[in-house]
Write a protein that holds these residues in place. Sequence first.
Motif, short mmCIF file in Angstrom:
data_model
loop_
_atom_site.label_atom_id
_atom_site.label_comp_id
_atom_site.label_asym_id
_atom_site.label_seq_id
_atom_site.Cartn_x
_atom_site.Cartn_y
_atom_site.Cartn_z
N GLN A 17 -9.70 2.25 -1.00
CA GLN A 17 -9.65 2.49 -2.45
C GLN A 17 -8.59 1.62 -3.10
OE1 GLN A 17 -9.11 6.77 -2.11
NE2 GLN A 17 -11.01 7.10 -3.26
N TYR A 18 -7.42 1.57 -2.48
CA TYR A 18 -6.33 0.75 -3.01
C TYR A 18 -6.74 -0.72 -3.02
CZ TYR A 18 -1.75 -1.52 -3.30
OH TYR A 18 -0.70 -2.32 -3.65
N ASP A 23 3.13 1.57 -3.26
CA ASP A 23 2.34 1.70 -4.49
C ASP A 23 1.60 3.02 -4.58
OD1 ASP A 23 3.14 -0.76 -5.40
OD2 ASP A 23 1.18 -1.73 -5.16
N THR A 24 1.17 3.55 -3.44
CA THR A 24 0.33 4.76 -3.47
C THR A 24 1.11 6.03 -3.13
OG1 THR A 24 -0.38 4.44 -1.18
CG2 THR A 24 -1.74 3.45 -2.90
N LEU A 60 -4.86 8.05 -2.05
CA LEU A 60 -5.76 6.91 -2.03
C LEU A 60 -5.85 6.34 -0.63
CD1 LEU A 60 -4.85 4.68 -5.13
CD2 LEU A 60 -6.91 6.05 -4.80
N TYR A 115 0.81 -1.22 0.00
CA TYR A 115 0.00 0.00 0.00
C TYR A 115 0.85 1.27 0.00
CZ TYR A 115 -2.90 3.80 1.75
OH TYR A 115 -3.50 5.02 1.92
N LEU A 128 -2.40 2.47 -11.32
CA LEU A 128 -1.79 3.47 -10.44
C LEU A 128 -0.92 4.45 -11.23
CD1 LEU A 128 -0.87 1.13 -7.46
CD2 LEU A 128 -2.74 2.80 -7.55
#
Length: 135
Positions: free
Chosen positions: A24-25, A14-15, A20, A11, A40
């Motif tokens: 949402q992720y 990646d974000t 996010l 998480y 993404l």
Amino acid sequence: EELPIYISQNYKSDTKGLSLTVAQYSRLVAIYGSAVTRVLKVLKESPDYVEGLQNSENHLKGEVIYAARHEMAVTLNDFMCRRTRLFYENNAHIDSLEEIATLFQKECGWSDKRKASEINAYLGTVRLHKDSFTK
């Protein structure tokens, strides 16, 4: 609540740079699977792409762009009925229709005439579906 291993491990990385939520992720991972990194990447192109569609916080504007670019969604019917299933959400599909059509128009280079035609075709699908339940 304990998060699935993939979510808890990926998480934050990646974000990074995106606003996010974990929810949402997690939804994006569940829907797109291994393609989530491409989704993404699209979301990171513009802060607008992370915003929810009108009356549908679950679906992000960037998903429209992703579908047009990477899933070969070339009509509103395809996007609404098959790519996101927005068609089946109460009024979200009608409330966000103009917004989605505008995103497709910008991404795919649609003329105003094509945009109107796509909206009308989709509304025709909605009417057919609705009529099939009222007969």
